[in-house]
Design an enzyme around this catalytic site. Structure first.
Site, PDB file in Angstrom:
ATOM      1  N   ASP A 198       0.837  -1.202   0.000  1.00 15.49           N
ATOM      2  CA  ASP A 198       0.000   0.000   0.000  1.00 15.49           C
ATOM      3  C   ASP A 198       0.867   1.245   0.000  1.00 15.49           C
ATOM      4  O   ASP A 198       2.054   1.205   0.367  1.00 15.49           O
ATOM      5  CB  ASP A 198      -0.941  -0.002   1.201  1.00 15.49           C
ATOM      6  CG  ASP A 198      -0.203  -0.008   2.537  1.00 15.49           C
ATOM      7  OD1 ASP A 198       0.742  -0.809   2.674  1.00 15.49           O
ATOM      8  OD2 ASP A 198      -0.577   0.780   3.434  1.00 15.49           O
TER       9      ASP A 198
ATOM     10  N   GLU B 175      -0.004  -1.113   5.721  1.00 14.96           N
ATOM     11  CA  GLU B 175       1.031  -0.630   6.629  1.00 14.96           C
ATOM     12  C   GLU B 175       0.882   0.852   6.922  1.00 14.96           C
ATOM     13  O   GLU B 175       1.121   1.303   8.048  1.00 14.96           O
ATOM     14  CB  GLU B 175       2.417  -0.917   6.034  1.00 14.96           C
ATOM     15  CG  GLU B 175       3.586  -0.641   6.977  1.00 14.96           C
ATOM     16  CD  GLU B 175       4.103   0.801   6.919  1.00 14.96           C
ATOM     17  OE1 GLU B 175       4.899   1.183   7.789  1.00 14.96           O
ATOM     18  OE2 GLU B 175       3.673   1.544   6.009  1.00 14.96           O
TER      19      GLU B 175
END
Length: 417
Positions: free
Chosen positions: A58, A123
Site C-alpha cells: 500500500d 502498513e
C-alpha cells in the site's frame, strides 16, 4: 511494474509479472485478509531456522495537482529515474524481493534455509488487517523465525551533516509512538466582551511551552550510541539538525489545532493534537508525565489517543546471524559504505511480529541523497533504475547467503546475478 502490478488480482498479477514464483512447486502462496500476500519457500535442511522478508504494497495518497512532474501512478522514467508513489516506500522492496526470487527459481535454485515473504496491504494505516493477520496465520502454524528483515533505514549519502561517505544504517529498533490530545474548555461568550484568557490563548500557551521545552537528549541511553561509534571515523562534526535530532530524543510535533466556528463568538473548546516519536530509552508513560509537567496548567486536559512503547533492540554483535548476514551482503555489493546499527524513527509492519522473532531488522538498500527525504510521502517520489537493480541484486544475494549454517567470513565474493 510500479504503475500496473498491484492493480491486478493475485493470480493475474503473479502470472503476468512473476510466473515462476506463482507456478513453482517450491513456493506456497496464500492471500491473507483479501489483499495481503504470504509466501513460504521450504528449505532442504530442516535444522536451519527459517527467516522472513517483509514489505508492504500500500501507499499514501498522491495527487498530480500537488506539483508532481508526472502522474504519480504513471511510473514514468525521466533521466534514469522511475517516478511514482511507492517507488521508495515501499514497492521497491516488494518488487525487488519477488524479482530476486523469480531469478533464483529460473536458475533452479532451491534453498537450504526456508524463508517466508510477507507483503502487507495496510502498513500506512497501522497494519491492523494485513500484518496482524499474517502473524495470526504464522502463529497457528507454530512458526518461529531466526530473524526478520523489513523496510526502515537506508543507505544515507550526504544526508547527515558532517558524515563523510555513504553509511548503511540497519535498524535494530524503532521508536514508539503516541498521539496526545490537549484540550481546554471555557464558557462561550461574545467577542465584544473577551475575558483576559480565552480557551485558545490558554491552549496556545501550553503548546508553546511544549515546543520551547523539548524532551531531554537521551544520547547514550539507547542504541543510537552504537550508531555514532560505528560512524566515528567518518564524522567531522555532527551539527544539530532535524536529521540527527530525531535519533537523540523523543520528538514532539503539534500536528492539529482546532477551535472556533464564528468570528464574533468566543469558542468554548480548543483542541490540539501532539504526535510524539518515542526514544528507545523512554516509555509512553514517561512521555505523558513529561507533557503534564511541561504544560503545568490543570485547565489543560490531556488525553492519550493512542500509543505504544519503543520496540525491543535486536542483536547486532559478531554472533548475530541476521545482522551479520545482512552486513556481509551489503559490503559484498557496496564495499564503499560504512555499516552501522541504527534506530528507525518511523514505524513499520515489523512491530506486529515481535512474538515470532527475537531479532527484527529494518533496512532496504535504497540510496537516499540530499533532497530525497522530502520525497517520502511527498511529491516526485522516485528511484533510479540503477538503484532498483541494486535492490534486486541485494535480495538475490541475501537469500543465498542465508543458506549457510555458520556466520559468514567478513569478506568473500558475492553471487553473480
Amino acid at each position: 511494474l510500479f504503475s500496473h502490478g498491484w492493480g491486478r488480482g493475485p493470480k493475474e498479477f503473479g502470472n503476468h509479472f512473476f510466473p515462476t514464483v506463482f507456478s513453482s512447486h517450491l513456493v506456497q502462496h496464500e492471500v491473507v485478509a483479501n489483499y495481503s500476500h504470504l509466501f513460504w519457500v521450504p528449505g532442504s535442511d530442516l535444522a536451519l531456522v527459517p527467516y522472513m522478508l517483509l514489505a508492504h504494497i500500500d501507499v499514501v495518497p498522491a495527487d498530480e495537482n500537488d506539483g508532481w512532474e508526472v502522474s504519480p501512478f504513471s511510473a514514468k522514467e525521466i533521466d534514469g529515474f522511475i517516478y511514482g508513489r511507492g517507488t521508495i516506500d515501499n514497492k521497491q522492496s516488494v518488487m525487488g524481493i519477488l524479482q530476486a526470487l523469480e531469478y533464483l527459481l529460473i536458475r533452479g535454485y532451491s534453498p537450504q534455509r526456508g524463508f517466508f515473504i510477507g507483503l502487507g496491504h495496510d502498513e500506512e494505516v497501522g497494519g491492523l488487517q494485513g500484518a496482524m493477520n499474517i502473524v495470526k496465520v504464522l502463529k497457528r502454524k507454530g512458526v518461529q523465525l531466526a530473524f526478520i528483515l523489513d523496510e526502515g533505514l537506508a543507505v544515507l549519502d550526504g544526508v547527515i551533516s558532517g558524515l563523510q561517505g555513504p553509511a548503511a544504517l540497519i535498524g535494530i529498533s524503532e521508536k514508539g509512538q503516541a498521539t496526545v490530545k490537549l484540550s481546554v474548555f471555557k464558557a462561550p461568550g461574545h467577542s465584544s466582551m473577551p475575558p483576559r484568557e480565552s480557551s485558545i490563548g490558554i491552549l496556545a500557551g501550553a503548546v508553546k511551552r511544549l515546543e520551547d521545552n523539548p524532551m531531554p537528549i537521551l544520547f547514550g541511553e539507547g542504541p543510537e550510541r552504537r550508531t555514532f561509534e560505528h560512524l566515528a571515523h567518518r564524522v567531522i562534526v555532527m551539527e544539530r539538525s532535524p536529521d540527527t535530532n530525531a535519533f537523540l530524543r523523543t520528538t514532539t510535533a503539534v500536528t492539529m489545532f482546532n477551535s472556533g466556528v464564528k468570528v464574533n463568538v468566543l469558542p468554548s473548546l480548543a483542541e490540539a493534537y501532539v504526535n510524539l516519536r518515542i526514544h528507545p530509552a523512554q516509555t509512553v508513560e514517561e512521555v505523558l508525565e513529561f507533557i503534564q509537567s511541561t504544560v503545568g496548567d490543570e485547565r489543560v486536559k490531556m488525553e492519550l489517543v493512542n500509543g505504544f512503547d519503543p520496540l525491543p533492540v535486536s542483536s547486532y554483535d559478531e554472533t548475530s546471524f541476521g545482522f551479520q548476514t545482512i552486513k556481509k551482503t551489503l559490503l559484498d555489493q557496496f564495499p564503499q559504505v560504512t555499516v552501522a546499527p541504527g534506530v528507525c524513527i518511523g514505524n513499520t509492519d515489523s512491530r506486529h511480529y515481535t512474538d515470532l522473532a527475537k531479532d527484527i531488522y529494518r533496512f532496504a538498500p535504497t540510496w537516499i541523497r540530499p533532497g530525497d527525504t522530502q520525497r517520502f510521502h511527498g511529491i516526485n517520489e522516485r528511484i533510479s533504475k540503477k538503484n532498483y537493480e541494486e535492490l534486486v541484486v541485494f535480495y538475490f544475494n541475501l537469500i543465498q547467503n542465508c543458506d549457510i549454517k555458520e556466520l559468514p567470513s567478513p569478506h568473500s565474493a558475492g553471487h553473480e546475478l
